[in-house]
Scaffold this active site. Structure first.
Site, PDB file in Angstrom:
ATOM      1  N   HIS A 113     -16.651 -33.029 -50.594  1.00  0.00           N
ATOM      2  CA  HIS A 113     -16.488 -34.380 -50.077  1.00  0.00           C
ATOM      3  C   HIS A 113     -17.799 -35.094 -49.805  1.00  0.00           C
ATOM      4  O   HIS A 113     -18.708 -34.557 -49.185  1.00  0.00           O
ATOM      5  CB  HIS A 113     -15.672 -34.354 -48.777  1.00  0.00           C
ATOM      6  CG  HIS A 113     -14.420 -33.547 -48.883  1.00  0.00           C
ATOM      7  ND1 HIS A 113     -13.354 -33.925 -49.672  1.00  0.00           N
ATOM      8  CD2 HIS A 113     -14.063 -32.379 -48.315  1.00  0.00           C
ATOM      9  CE1 HIS A 113     -12.387 -33.022 -49.572  1.00  0.00           C
ATOM     10  NE2 HIS A 113     -12.800 -32.067 -48.762  1.00  0.00           N
ATOM     11  N   HIS A 127     -26.918 -37.224 -58.606  1.00  0.00           N
ATOM     12  CA  HIS A 127     -27.547 -38.334 -59.308  1.00  0.00           C
ATOM     13  C   HIS A 127     -28.488 -37.787 -60.363  1.00  0.00           C
ATOM     14  O   HIS A 127     -29.441 -37.079 -60.053  1.00  0.00           O
ATOM     15  CB  HIS A 127     -28.307 -39.228 -58.317  1.00  0.00           C
ATOM     16  CG  HIS A 127     -28.517 -40.602 -58.849  1.00  0.00           C
ATOM     17  ND1 HIS A 127     -29.453 -40.877 -59.815  1.00  0.00           N
ATOM     18  CD2 HIS A 127     -27.889 -41.765 -58.573  1.00  0.00           C
ATOM     19  CE1 HIS A 127     -29.407 -42.173 -60.110  1.00  0.00           C
ATOM     20  NE2 HIS A 127     -28.457 -42.736 -59.362  1.00  0.00           N
ATOM     21  N   GLU A 138     -25.654 -46.874 -67.094  1.00  0.00           N
ATOM     22  CA  GLU A 138     -27.037 -47.323 -67.285  1.00  0.00           C
ATOM     23  C   GLU A 138     -27.574 -46.794 -68.612  1.00  0.00           C
ATOM     24  O   GLU A 138     -27.211 -45.711 -69.049  1.00  0.00           O
ATOM     25  CB  GLU A 138     -27.934 -46.812 -66.153  1.00  0.00           C
ATOM     26  CG  GLU A 138     -27.705 -47.502 -64.842  1.00  0.00           C
ATOM     27  CD  GLU A 138     -28.758 -47.123 -63.804  1.00  0.00           C
ATOM     28  OE1 GLU A 138     -29.858 -46.662 -64.168  1.00  0.00           O
ATOM     29  OE2 GLU A 138     -28.454 -47.285 -62.613  1.00  0.00           O
ATOM     30  N   HIS A 140     -23.641 -40.256 -60.748  1.00  0.00           N
ATOM     31  CA  HIS A 140     -24.239 -41.370 -61.479  1.00  0.00           C
ATOM     32  C   HIS A 140     -25.543 -40.866 -62.076  1.00  0.00           C
ATOM     33  O   HIS A 140     -25.949 -39.737 -61.808  1.00  0.00           O
ATOM     34  CB  HIS A 140     -24.482 -42.553 -60.521  1.00  0.00           C
ATOM     35  CG  HIS A 140     -24.874 -43.802 -61.232  1.00  0.00           C
ATOM     36  ND1 HIS A 140     -26.095 -44.412 -61.030  1.00  0.00           N
ATOM     37  CD2 HIS A 140     -24.211 -44.569 -62.133  1.00  0.00           C
ATOM     38  CE1 HIS A 140     -26.156 -45.511 -61.780  1.00  0.00           C
ATOM     39  NE2 HIS A 140     -25.030 -45.626 -62.458  1.00  0.00           N
TER      40      HIS A 140
END
Length: 186
Positions: free
Chosen positions: A89, A94, A47, A72
Site C-alpha cells: 500500500h 519510479h 513520458e 511511473h
C-alpha cells in the site's frame, strides 16, 4: 481505468488479471497473468525520452500492486516488476527501476533508479535510490539506502520475512480469482 498515453500506447492486461475499477493503467504497460491491481493504484507509462522513445512498465505474473501504489518512470525509462512480487500500500516505484521475482516492498516505501534482487524484502517506509540491492537482502523499516556502502550492514532475509512475503503473494493470487468471479456483478 485503462487508457492510452499521448503516444497512442494502450496497456496490455492479461485476461486473468484483476484491475480494480478505481485504478488507472495508462500507456505502454504490460500486466501479466493473475496480477492483482488494487484500488487507486496508478501505473503510468507516458513520458518519452529525448528521442521520443519509451520503454514499457512490466508487471510480472502472479504479482500484486496494492492500494494507492504509484508506478511511473522518468523520461520513458523501463520499469520491471518480477513475478510473484508484492508492492504494498502507497508505495512508489519510479523508474528506471527493476524489482526481481518474489520480492516484497513494504508500505509507503519509495524505489527510484535502482534494482532490487530476487527474494529481497524492503520493509515499510524505506527509501532505496541509486543502488543495486543483491538477492535475498532484508532492508529494515525506515531505512534510507542511497549508496552501495549503505548495504554493508544489512543481513540476508530472515525466514519469517520471507514466509510473510510469500503469504502476501499467495493471498493476492486468491483475491484475483475471487474478484474475477464477481467482476460482472452489480
Amino acid at each position: 481505468m485503462i487508457r492510452k498515453n499521448p503516444s497512442g500506447d494502450l496497456p496490455v492486461v492479461a485476461e486473468s488479471a484483476f484491475v480494480d475499477p478505481t485504478a488507472i493503467i495508462c500507456g505502454k504497460v504490460f500486466v501479466g497473468e493473475n496480477v492483482f491491481i488494487g484500488p487507486y493504484a496508478v501505473i503510468r507509462a507516458d513520458e518519452v525520452d529525448a528521442e521520443g522513445g519509451m520503454e514499457p512498465i512490466i508487471i510480472g505474473d502472479n504479482s500484486n500492486i496494492q492500494d494507492g501504489v504509484v508506478i511511473h518512470s522518468k523520461s520513458g525509462a523501463r520499469v520491471e516488476v518480477g513475478a510473484h512480487t508484492s508492492i504494498a500500500h502507497r508505495s512508489i516505484v519510479h523508474g528506471p527501476c527493476k524489482v526481481g521475482a518474489h520480492v516484497f516492498i513494504g508500505f509507503n516505501s519509495v524505489l527510484f533508479n535502482c534494482e532490487v534482487g530476487e527474494r529481497s524484502v524492503v520493509r515499510h517506509n524505506s527509501v532505496v535510490e541509486g543502488v543495486v540491492v543483491p538477492e535475498n537482502f532484508h532492508i529494515p523499516s525506515t531505512s534510507n539506502i542511497r549508496k552501495e556502502s549503505d548495504l554493508a550492514n544489512i543481513e540476508p532475509v530472515p525466514a519469517d520475512a520471507s514466509s510473510f512475503s510469500e503469504d502476501v503473494a499467495q493471498t493476492n493470487v486468491r483475491l484475483v480469482q475471487g474478484y474475477k468471479k464477481i467482476q460482472n456483478e452489480l
